[in-house]
Design an enzyme around this catalytic site. Structure first.
Site, short mmCIF file in Angstrom:
data_model
loop_
_atom_site.label_atom_id
_atom_site.label_comp_id
_atom_site.label_asym_id
_atom_site.label_seq_id
_atom_site.Cartn_x
_atom_site.Cartn_y
_atom_site.Cartn_z
CB SER B 159 38.22 -2.59 71.20
OG SER B 159 38.13 -2.14 69.93
CG ASP B 325 45.01 -4.70 67.79
OD1 ASP B 325 44.53 -4.05 66.72
OD2 ASP B 325 44.61 -4.54 68.70
CG HIS B 358 40.90 -4.82 67.36
ND1 HIS B 358 41.87 -4.36 68.47
CD2 HIS B 358 39.88 -4.50 67.35
CE1 HIS B 358 40.95 -3.59 69.11
NE2 HIS B 358 39.56 -3.88 68.53
CG ASP B 359 37.98 -10.37 65.63
OD1 ASP B 359 37.22 -9.56 66.43
OD2 ASP B 359 37.50 -11.05 64.72
#
Lengths: 202, 382
Positions: B159, B325, B358-359
């Site tokens: 990220s 994501d 995304h996690d």
């Protein structure tokens, strides 16, 4: 076992076609065994592309450079003649648009090496003619409903395609039999189980 | 504790380094200066005699220097990437010397808006200069200098961490031998900037925020919890939320027909929001999201061309993205990979099919671990 042996022989044939120290792009690289072989025997630098995550990971485990990608879309950004060789081994028949992929590989590679199972092989013909079922063989082991091979072709089909598209066939090798020994060119479209072509754009 | 010790770096301590003191301020990209700068960092493993086994980990928006291990015997949770970093783990602390520092503008020990301004002896608040990803990397560079490290085996992060990795390989091509960019991008999409803007609005429109001066009253700003709730939605995916929460109610039974948290997803977000207030500073949220919004590797290092920006990179690179994501979509990783390839770089790229959004980069994922481990162990191979 047969599959392994078969692969090794085809890969050895491909390795023989490649100049040492060249720059290679392997499309549908699988577990990276071909690139690994070329790195050891031909000192090539190379990149493998595969849509399968496990294939990318297996290639990286060998210390190869590998990229997740769908061959139908993964080539357009490469510059013309960026690689000495682009290899499409046993992969042409699984892409959505083989015509587009072939046009791309002869653009991106100074030469391209293509191998595919020959659908005009006599045992395949007999399978359909007498069995009345979609042919199966050691190189085409799938059922009609689960096969990844969506664009099967014959040696003659490939030759015709190259002629129409202005692609030069630099070399052709036809393989047949248990040990995948080379065969004479006569009646290749009937006798060859697998074909290997070196092509380039003229 | 024994179980902890076998797979964990064990009990670790956050260290601090202060530099840019008296008359030698840190010059920022926006031409403002800060003095002094304190950086909080942790290290695990041993630096080799040849000083060539260091891996710098750079953290995401809400991360900190505490990557792995525990701060005390009674610590309930390990560092934020403990599944990735430790003895025998993908970033193997038996082999590598691992460093991570809290980013400039942060609130976990490194100088940021909640730190005291040496001129006024009061917290900076919004008088803290607006910092960039480049400024964060500059502070990390000073930290490495002070540790006597001038070559990195790798620099890696997910990220916002991935943005810092790009900054590293482009600004200091001779320092990292390799780099791993996970679930990141070369510049945020309009959609991601939009989410940041809403998050910042939730903070700045909260009266408790008080134009950034809230440190002598109560530093819990409810608007920050709202920003965090929004953030968490963007870190998950529709499929992931459906699997985990669905329409489940917290207490089984009928609807209450009241405005309280009833659905499990509501409770989850409310918990994530309020627990964030215990550990994070609202002003830092403003500064760090702004730094992400400004970052544009192609504009900064390639005159608008990402291909040109990769031209001088010497590090071997590995990019990872996750199919679900939607905050840092795979498309953006593909763009980085293709640009690097067009610049003549050999890069590996793994697009991992997972429903967790995304996690995913912070969750247990064997394919991510295997890729990182393979990549790191072949950095020195031609």
């Amino acid at each position: 076992m047969y599959k392994e042996l078969h692969k090794q022989t085809t890969f050895a044939e491909i390795a023989e076609m490649i100049e040492p120290d060249s720059h290679v792009l392997d499309l549908g690289c699988g577990d990276g065994s071909l690139l690994d072989l070329l790195r050891t025997t031909r000192q090539v630098s190379g990149i493998g592309i595969d849509i399968d995550e496990e294939a990318v990971l297996a290639s990286m485990e060998r210390g190869l450079t590998a990229v997740s990608g769908d061959l139908d879309q993964a080539l357009a950004h490469y510059a013309d003649r960026m690689y000495d060789y682009v290899i499409l081994s046993q992969t042409l028949q699984v892409v959505k648009r083989p015509d587009h992929v072939l046009e791309q590989i002869v653009r991106v590679g100074k030469q391209a090496i293509v191998s595919f199972p020959n659908f005009a092989y006599y045992k395949v013909r007999f399978g359909l003619l007498f069995g009345g079922h979609m042919p199966k063989s050691k190189i085409l082991p799938y059922e009609w409903f689960d096969t990844p091979n969506i664009h099967l072709l014959t040696i003659n089909d490939f030759k015709t395609f190259c002629k129409i598209r202005g692609i030069e066939i630099v070399k052709a090798v036809y393989l047949h039999g248990k040990m995948k020994k080379r065969r004479v060119n006569a009646f290749a479209n009937i006798l060859a189980e697998e074909a290997l072509f070196v092509i380039r754009k003229t | 504790m024994t179980e902890r010790n076998t797979h964990s770096v064990g009990i670790v301590k956050t260290l601090k380094l202060t530099f840019a003191e008296n008359g030698d301020p840190l010059l920022l990209e926006n031409s403002q200066k800060i003095s002094p700068v304190t950086v909080a960092y942790e290290t695990y493993g041993e630096l080799s005699d040849t000083r060539d086994n260091a891996i710098l980990i750079v953290h995401a928006l809400s991360g900190d220097a505490h990557v792995a291990g525990y701060h005390s015997e009674s610590d309930r949770k390990p560092g934020w990437w403990d599944i990735m970093v430790g003895p025998g783990k993908p970033v193997d602390t038996n082999r590598y010397f691992v460093i991570c520092s809290n980013v400039l503008g942060g609130c976990q020990g490194t100088t940021g808006p909640s730190s005291n301004d040496s001129a006024t002896r009061k917290p900076y608040g919004v008088r803290f200069p607006v910092v960039t990803i480049g400024d964060m990397v500059e502070v990390q560079k000073r930290l490495l200098d002070s540790l006597g490290i001038n070559r990195l085996h790798s620099v890696m992060g997910g990220s916002m961490g991935g943005m810092q990795v790009l900054e590293w390989v482009m600004k200091y091509p001779d320092i990292p031998k390799s780099a791993i960019v996970i679930a990141s991008c070369a510049a945020l999409s309009a959609q991601a900037i939009a989410f940041d803007a809403v998050g910042r609005s939730a903070i700045t429109s909260d009266p408790a925020w008080n134009a950034g001066d809230y440190y002598d009253t109560d530093s819990r700003i409810p608007g920050l919890a709202v920003a965090r709730m929004l953030g968490h939605i963007t870190y998950l995916s529709e499929a992931g939320m459906r699997d985990r929460f669905g329409r489940k109610l917290k207490e089984s039974g009928d609807y209450a027909y009241e405005f309280r948290d009833e659905f499990e997803i509501e409770t989850y977000l409310a918990y994530k929001g309020s627990s964030f207030l215990d550990r994070f500073d609202a002003n830092t949220y403003l500064y760090v999201t702004k730094a992400m919004d400004y970052f544009d590797a192609g504009a900064k290092y390639g005159n608008g061309s990402l291909v040109e920006a990769f031209r001088n990179v010497k590090a071997k690179m590995f990019f990872v993205s996750f199919t679900s994501d939607w905050l840092f979509p795979s498309r953006q990783s593909v763009e980085m990979v293709r640009s690097a390839e067009q610049a003549g770089k050999r890069v590996s790229y793994l697009n991992i099919d997972t429903p967790y959004g995304h996690d995913s980069f912070l969750l247990p994922c064997d394919r991510l671990f295997s890729g990182v481990q393979s990549f790191l162990s072949h950095v020195d191979m031609e």
